[in-house]
Design a protein around this motif. Structure first.
Motif, PDB file in Angstrom:
ATOM      1  N   ASN A  99       0.831  -1.216   0.000  1.00  0.00           N
ATOM      2  CA  ASN A  99       0.000   0.000   0.000  1.00  0.00           C
ATOM      3  C   ASN A  99       0.865   1.265   0.000  1.00  0.00           C
ATOM      4  OD1 ASN A  99      -2.385  -1.540   0.088  1.00  0.00           O
ATOM      5  ND2 ASN A  99      -2.283  -1.675   2.320  1.00  0.00           N
ATOM      6  N   ASN A 100       1.880   1.249  -0.863  1.00  0.00           N
ATOM      7  CA  ASN A 100       2.789   2.387  -1.054  1.00  0.00           C
ATOM      8  C   ASN A 100       3.642   2.697   0.171  1.00  0.00           C
ATOM      9  OD1 ASN A 100       1.872   2.889  -3.727  1.00  0.00           O
ATOM     10  ND2 ASN A 100       0.090   3.984  -2.904  1.00  0.00           N
ATOM     11  N   LYS A 101       3.734   1.750   1.105  1.00  0.00           N
ATOM     12  CA  LYS A 101       4.575   1.931   2.284  1.00  0.00           C
ATOM     13  C   LYS A 101       5.508   0.723   2.432  1.00  0.00           C
ATOM     14  CE  LYS A 101       1.274   4.730   4.926  1.00  0.00           C
ATOM     15  NZ  LYS A 101       0.499   4.844   6.196  1.00  0.00           N
ATOM     16  N   VAL A 102       6.746   0.993   2.841  1.00  0.00           N
ATOM     17  CA  VAL A 102       7.717  -0.079   3.043  1.00  0.00           C
ATOM     18  C   VAL A 102       7.530  -0.671   4.436  1.00  0.00           C
ATOM     19  CG1 VAL A 102      10.155  -0.687   3.141  1.00  0.00           C
ATOM     20  CG2 VAL A 102       9.363   1.014   1.485  1.00  0.00           C
ATOM     21  N   LYS A 103       7.301  -1.979   4.495  1.00  0.00           N
ATOM     22  CA  LYS A 103       7.089  -2.651   5.773  1.00  0.00           C
ATOM     23  C   LYS A 103       7.942  -3.915   5.855  1.00  0.00           C
ATOM     24  CE  LYS A 103       2.241  -1.203   6.293  1.00  0.00           C
ATOM     25  NZ  LYS A 103       0.843  -1.678   6.506  1.00  0.00           N
ATOM     26  N   ASP A 104       8.324  -4.277   7.082  1.00  0.00           N
ATOM     27  CA  ASP A 104       8.970  -5.565   7.311  1.00  0.00           C
ATOM     28  C   ASP A 104       7.872  -6.610   7.424  1.00  0.00           C
ATOM     29  OD1 ASP A 104      11.770  -5.022   7.404  1.00  0.00           O
ATOM     30  OD2 ASP A 104      11.440  -3.957   9.279  1.00  0.00           O
ATOM     31  N   THR A 105       7.791  -7.486   6.454  1.00  0.00           N
ATOM     32  CA  THR A 105       6.697  -8.445   6.429  1.00  0.00           C
ATOM     33  C   THR A 105       7.089  -9.694   5.657  1.00  0.00           C
ATOM     34  OG1 THR A 105       4.334  -8.699   5.929  1.00  0.00           O
ATOM     35  CG2 THR A 105       5.668  -7.512   4.325  1.00  0.00           C
ATOM     36  N   VAL A 106       6.179 -10.653   5.611  1.00  0.00           N
ATOM     37  CA  VAL A 106       6.364 -11.886   4.841  1.00  0.00           C
ATOM     38  C   VAL A 106       5.257 -11.955   3.804  1.00  0.00           C
ATOM     39  CG1 VAL A 106       6.432 -14.402   4.902  1.00  0.00           C
ATOM     40  CG2 VAL A 106       7.426 -13.083   6.783  1.00  0.00           C
ATOM     41  N   LEU A 107       5.638 -12.108   2.546  1.00  0.00           N
ATOM     42  CA  LEU A 107       4.675 -12.136   1.449  1.00  0.00           C
ATOM     43  C   LEU A 107       4.790 -13.473   0.729  1.00  0.00           C
ATOM     44  CD1 LEU A 107       2.606 -10.225   0.071  1.00  0.00           C
ATOM     45  CD2 LEU A 107       4.425  -9.552  -1.499  1.00  0.00           C
ATOM     46  N   THR A 108       3.705 -14.246   0.752  1.00  0.00           N
ATOM     47  CA  THR A 108       3.688 -15.560   0.108  1.00  0.00           C
ATOM     48  C   THR A 108       2.616 -15.587  -0.972  1.00  0.00           C
ATOM     49  OG1 THR A 108       4.442 -16.687   2.115  1.00  0.00           O
ATOM     50  CG2 THR A 108       3.353 -18.036   0.461  1.00  0.00           C
ATOM     51  N   GLY A 109       2.950 -16.150  -2.107  1.00  0.00           N
ATOM     52  CA  GLY A 109       1.987 -16.228  -3.202  1.00  0.00           C
ATOM     53  C   GLY A 109       2.683 -16.527  -4.508  1.00  0.00           C
TER      54      GLY A 109
END
Length: 230
Positions: A99-109
Motif C-alpha cells: 500500500n505504497n509503504k515499506v514494511k517488514d513483512t512476509v509475502l507468500t503467493g
C-alpha cells in the motif's frame, strides 16, 4: 615443500576453472561456485554480485528453477525463478512495499515476470473490449520471445480472416517486434512474431472488424488462437 607447491598449483587451477564459468544474469554476475555446462552456470550453484546473491538451480547461466535470492537490503526471496526473475510460487521476507509503504513483512503467493500477482498465478489478462467470438491462449513453461497468432473462421467454407492492425505497448524501453511470417489457408491465417519486452499489451484488429486485446504478463513463447464467425 614440494607437496605444498603442488597443492597451490591445484588450487589455482580450481579457482581459474571457477572464474571461467559465466553467469548471464547481471545482478549476480560476480563470483560463482557450483556446477556448470559448456562454460555456463548450470545445475546447482551459488553466485554473488555487487548488490545481490543467489543460491539454487541454474540453467544456461541464469537462475532457473528453485532458489533463494538475497537483496542489498537483506530482503530474501525463496521460490521459483525463470531466467533470473521471480516466476511462480514463492515467499519474500523483509522490506516490502505494501500500500505504497515499506514494511517488514512476509509475502507468500505467486510472482509473474518478477512482480507479485497474489494468490493466483496470472500469466495474462484479456481486455473487456475484446470482440472476437472466442479465443484460446497458452504460454510456454520456459521463457521465450515469440507470439503466434492463429485466426480461424468458424463457419464452413468461410474465407480467411487476417490481421488488419497490430500494436504493442510495454513499460520496457527495449520493447520491439518483428513479423517473421504470415501463412494463409482457406479459413485460417497464422502470423508468427518475434517480440522482446514482456510484460506487454497486445492489440489485434482483424479484417472482419473484430478485435482482441490482452496483457501478456509472463516472459514466454505465446500461442494465441482467435475464432470469428462469418
Amino acid at each position: 615443500m614440494k607437496s605444498f607447491v603442488i597443492f597451490l598449483i591445484l588450487m589455482s587451477s580450481v579457482l581459474n576453472a571457477q572464474e571461467a564459468i559465466k553467469v548471464n544474469f547481471e545482478p549476480i554476475a560476480g563470483s560463482y561456485i557450483g556446477e556448470s555446462k559448456k562454460g555456463l552456470a548450470h545445475g546447482v550453484g551459488e553466485a554473488s554480485g555487487k548488490f545481490q546473491s543467489y543460491k539454487g538451480e541454474f540453467q544456461k547461466g541464469y537462475p532457473n528453477g528453485k532458489g533463494q535470492m538475497t537483496y542489498k537490503d537483506s530482503t530474501v526471496y525463496n521460490g521459483s525463478f525463470q531466467d533470473g526473475f521471480k516466476e511462480g510460487k514463492g515467499t519474500m521476507t523483509g522490506k516490502i512495499v505494501v500500500n505504497n509503504k515499506v514494511k517488514d513483512t512476509v509475502l507468500t503467493g505467486y510472482w509473474c515476470n518478477d512482480k507479485y500477482c497474489g494468490n493466483k498465478y496470472v500469466t495474462y489478462e484479456v481486455n473487456p473490449f475484446t470482440t472476437v467470438s472466442s479465443y484460446d491462449i497458452s504460454a510456454s513453461k520456459k521463457g521465450g520471445d515469440s507470439i503466434i497468432i492463429e485466426v480461424s473462421s468458424t463457419s464452413e467454407g468461410g474465407s480467411s480472416v487476417g490481421l488488419n492492425s497490430l500494436s504493442f505497448s510495454s513499460s520496457s524501453d527495449t520493447a520491439n517486434y518483428q513479423i517473421l511470417s504470415t501463412v494463409e489457408t482457406t479459413n485460417k491465417t497464422i502470423t508468427t512474431i518475434k517480440f522482446e519486452g514482456f510484460p506487454a499489451r497486445i492489440r489485434v484488429g482483424l479484417s472482419d472488424g473484430s478485435r482482441f486485446e490482452a496483457d501478456l504478463i509472463k516472459n514466454a513463447s505465446w500461442f494465441i488462437r482467435l475464432f470469428v464467425n462469418k
